[in-house]
Scaffold this motif. Structure first.
Motif, mmCIF file in Angstrom:
data_model
loop_
_atom_site.group_PDB
_atom_site.id
_atom_site.type_symbol
_atom_site.label_atom_id
_atom_site.label_comp_id
_atom_site.label_asym_id
_atom_site.label_seq_id
_atom_site.Cartn_x
_atom_site.Cartn_y
_atom_site.Cartn_z
ATOM 1 N N ALA A 84 46.708 56.941 43.796
ATOM 2 C CA ALA A 84 46.867 55.569 43.296
ATOM 3 C C ALA A 84 45.852 54.653 43.966
ATOM 4 C CB ALA A 84 48.287 55.079 43.571
ATOM 5 N N LEU A 85 45.274 53.787 43.171
ATOM 6 C CA LEU A 85 44.352 52.799 43.717
ATOM 7 C C LEU A 85 45.143 51.648 44.341
ATOM 8 C CD1 LEU A 85 41.704 52.522 40.886
ATOM 9 C CD2 LEU A 85 41.242 53.205 43.231
ATOM 10 N N PRO A 86 44.553 50.936 45.297
ATOM 11 C CA PRO A 86 45.228 49.757 45.838
ATOM 12 C C PRO A 86 45.362 48.699 44.762
ATOM 13 C CG PRO A 86 42.956 49.861 46.600
ATOM 14 C CD PRO A 86 43.236 51.167 45.917
ATOM 15 N N PRO A 87 46.386 47.848 44.840
ATOM 16 C CA PRO A 87 46.552 46.789 43.829
ATOM 17 C C PRO A 87 45.303 45.920 43.745
ATOM 18 C CG PRO A 87 48.481 46.938 45.233
ATOM 19 C CD PRO A 87 47.436 47.809 45.867
ATOM 20 N N ILE A 88 44.976 45.527 42.538
ATOM 21 C CA ILE A 88 43.784 44.695 42.361
ATOM 22 C C ILE A 88 44.028 43.308 42.941
ATOM 23 C CG2 ILE A 88 44.329 43.720 40.100
ATOM 24 C CD1 ILE A 88 41.384 44.420 39.338
ATOM 25 N N ALA A 89 42.984 42.699 43.449
ATOM 26 C CA ALA A 89 43.098 41.372 44.062
ATOM 27 C C ALA A 89 43.114 40.324 42.947
ATOM 28 C CB ALA A 89 41.939 41.140 45.015
ATOM 29 N N HIS A 90 44.285 40.021 42.415
ATOM 30 C CA HIS A 90 44.383 39.150 41.248
ATOM 31 C C HIS A 90 43.873 37.739 41.518
ATOM 32 C CE1 HIS A 90 46.398 41.853 38.484
ATOM 33 N NE2 HIS A 90 47.164 42.256 39.479
ATOM 34 N N ASP A 91 43.868 37.306 42.776
ATOM 35 C CA ASP A 91 43.409 35.958 43.056
ATOM 36 C C ASP A 91 41.893 35.827 42.976
ATOM 37 O OD1 ASP A 91 43.198 37.622 45.257
ATOM 38 O OD2 ASP A 91 43.242 35.966 46.688
ATOM 39 N N THR A 92 41.194 36.944 42.814
ATOM 40 C CA THR A 92 39.731 36.888 42.773
ATOM 41 C C THR A 92 39.180 37.206 41.396
ATOM 42 O OG1 THR A 92 39.415 39.205 43.385
ATOM 43 C CG2 THR A 92 39.623 37.615 45.182
ATOM 44 N N ILE A 93 40.040 37.441 40.402
ATOM 45 C CA ILE A 93 39.546 37.776 39.074
ATOM 46 C C ILE A 93 40.051 36.775 38.048
ATOM 47 C CG2 ILE A 93 39.456 40.220 39.634
ATOM 48 C CD1 ILE A 93 41.893 40.566 37.791
ATOM 49 N N VAL A 94 39.387 36.742 36.932
ATOM 50 C CA VAL A 94 39.739 35.820 35.852
ATOM 51 C C VAL A 94 40.642 36.493 34.836
ATOM 52 C CG1 VAL A 94 38.804 34.542 33.896
ATOM 53 C CG2 VAL A 94 37.638 34.470 36.097
ATOM 54 N N ILE A 95 40.307 37.709 34.485
ATOM 55 C CA ILE A 95 40.951 38.367 33.350
ATOM 56 C C ILE A 95 42.360 38.814 33.720
ATOM 57 C CG2 ILE A 95 40.704 40.150 31.605
ATOM 58 C CD1 ILE A 95 38.484 38.009 31.686
ATOM 59 N N ALA A 96 43.353 38.152 33.163
ATOM 60 C CA ALA A 96 44.734 38.434 33.534
ATOM 61 C C ALA A 96 45.208 39.798 33.027
ATOM 62 C CB ALA A 96 45.644 37.336 32.982
ATOM 63 N N SER A 97 44.601 40.308 31.973
ATOM 64 C CA SER A 97 45.053 41.568 31.407
ATOM 65 C C SER A 97 44.237 42.759 31.878
ATOM 66 C CB SER A 97 45.027 41.502 29.868
ATOM 67 O OG SER A 97 43.750 41.110 29.413
ATOM 68 N N MET A 98 43.645 42.644 33.057
ATOM 69 C CA MET A 98 42.992 43.804 33.671
ATOM 70 C C MET A 98 44.031 44.910 33.879
ATOM 71 S SD MET A 98 39.686 43.624 34.588
ATOM 72 C CE MET A 98 39.493 44.460 36.152
ATOM 73 N N PRO A 99 43.606 46.167 33.832
ATOM 74 C CA PRO A 99 44.562 47.243 34.081
ATOM 75 C C PRO A 99 45.092 47.178 35.510
ATOM 76 C CG PRO A 99 42.320 48.079 34.056
ATOM 77 C CD PRO A 99 42.255 46.658 33.575
ATOM 78 N N ALA A 100 46.361 47.500 35.680
ATOM 79 C CA ALA A 100 46.958 47.521 37.014
ATOM 80 C C ALA A 100 46.467 48.761 37.749
ATOM 81 C CB ALA A 100 48.480 47.523 36.916
ATOM 82 N N LEU A 101 45.676 48.570 38.774
ATOM 83 C CA LEU A 101 45.049 49.697 39.435
ATOM 84 C C LEU A 101 46.066 50.651 40.036
ATOM 85 C CD1 LEU A 101 41.910 48.175 41.182
ATOM 86 C CD2 LEU A 101 42.234 48.936 38.862
ATOM 87 N N GLY A 102 47.113 50.098 40.613
ATOM 88 C CA GLY A 102 48.088 50.959 41.261
ATOM 89 C C GLY A 102 48.788 51.903 40.310
ATOM 90 N N ASP A 103 48.732 51.577 38.999
ATOM 91 C CA ASP A 103 49.379 52.426 38.004
ATOM 92 C C ASP A 103 48.497 53.553 37.503
ATOM 93 O OD1 ASP A 103 51.565 50.774 38.180
ATOM 94 O OD2 ASP A 103 51.013 49.567 36.448
ATOM 95 N N ILE A 104 47.216 53.517 37.867
ATOM 96 C CA ILE A 104 46.296 54.546 37.390
ATOM 97 C C ILE A 104 46.294 55.692 38.383
ATOM 98 C CG2 ILE A 104 43.920 55.043 36.703
ATOM 99 C CD1 ILE A 104 43.616 52.046 36.183
ATOM 100 N N ALA A 105 47.220 56.597 38.229
ATOM 101 C CA ALA A 105 47.351 57.743 39.134
ATOM 102 C C ALA A 105 48.261 58.758 38.497
ATOM 103 C CB ALA A 105 47.912 57.284 40.483
ATOM 104 N N ASP A 106 48.254 59.953 39.059
ATOM 105 C CA ASP A 106 49.155 60.999 38.573
ATOM 106 C C ASP A 106 50.567 60.734 39.091
ATOM 107 O OD1 ASP A 106 47.080 62.206 37.297
ATOM 108 O OD2 ASP A 106 46.659 63.626 38.925
#
Length: 247
Positions: A225-247
């Motif tokens: 699993a990737l670490p959660p994306i830093a939502h306070d530094t991005i614009v696009i609210a519908s970016m994929p949730a990084l922590g969910d991209i894993a087996d």
């Protein structure tokens, strides 16, 4: 005091100092400018993030953002400049998170396999992100300048480590970028099996000169699993949730 007499704040400002009042005004102005810019980028994401979003005009983005054409040019010189910033927005924190995981991986071959799978699974989970990545990419910098550069660095390391048997890292980068871009189209079109990212990774590694068994084993390892994306530094609210991209 005459009408021409400056007050204390005006004198201080004229002397080159900033008062609390002028600082606050500057902060408000910067916040409004950032909000306007973010509104345009979010609208651009919506326009490019459709299956039919290949051809997008400035007028389309302005209409989606609810802003005048002049407001667009306050932030971006042209569509090319907007697409560059949009790609950096969509991939910046994502790619940093991907490379954050590299330290725990075995070598450049596993790192390449993991990166390929992260990007393709992200497109699978968020087709709008996938389409926006495809439609806003420019020739020569597929998925943005940073991703283009980082992929070359990783492949060059794989060549130096004797893992990849290709004549130059640039050839490897072009193979990888072309295959991933094409695979992203197939995935976002909804016509691929669930393990398609793993299949693509396997065949890219084979194109780099690895054996089928080695390429398959690396591409089928559990995806961390990737670490959660830093939502306070991005614009696009519908970016994929990084922590969910894993087996």
């Amino acid at each position: 005091m005459s009408e021409n007499t400056e007050n204390a704040d005006e004198v201080i400002v004229r002397m080159g100092y900033r008062t609390a009042r002028t600082s606050r005004r500057a902060e408000i102005g910067a916040a409004r400018r950032a909000k306007s810019r973010n509104t345009i980028l979010t609208a651009a994401f919506a326009c490019y993030g459709r299956a039919d979003g290949r051809i997008v005009r400035i007028e389309d983005i302005c209409k989606a953002a609810g802003v005048a054409r002049g407001t667009f040019y306050n932030h971006f010189d042209d569509l090319e400049a907007l697409r560059y910033q949009l790609l950096e927005e969509m991939t910046g924190e994502f790619d940093r998170a991907v490379h954050h995981m590299f330290g725990a991986l075995e070598n450049a071959a596993e790192q390449s396999a993991v990166a390929i799978r992260y990007y393709l699974h992200a497109a699978e989970k968020n087709p709008a992100w996938g389409w926006a990545m495809i439609h806003s990419s420019a020739p020569g910098h597929t998925f943005g300048e940073m991703v283009w550069h980082n992929s070359l660095v990783t492949i060059r390391r794989g060549v130096e480590e004797g893992l990849f048997h290709i004549s130059t890292a640039e050839i490897g980068r072009d193979i990888l970028m072309g295959a991933v871009a094409a695979a992203m189209v197939s995935i976002t079109s909804g016509a691929t099996p669930g393990d398609y990212p793993e299949q693509v990774s396997e065949h890219i590694l084979m194109a780099f000169g690895m054996s089928r068994d080695a390429a398959r084993e690396l591409s089928r390892r559990p995806l961390p699993a990737l670490p959660p994306i830093a939502h306070d530094t991005i614009v696009i609210a519908s970016m994929p949730a990084l922590g969910d991209i894993a087996d």
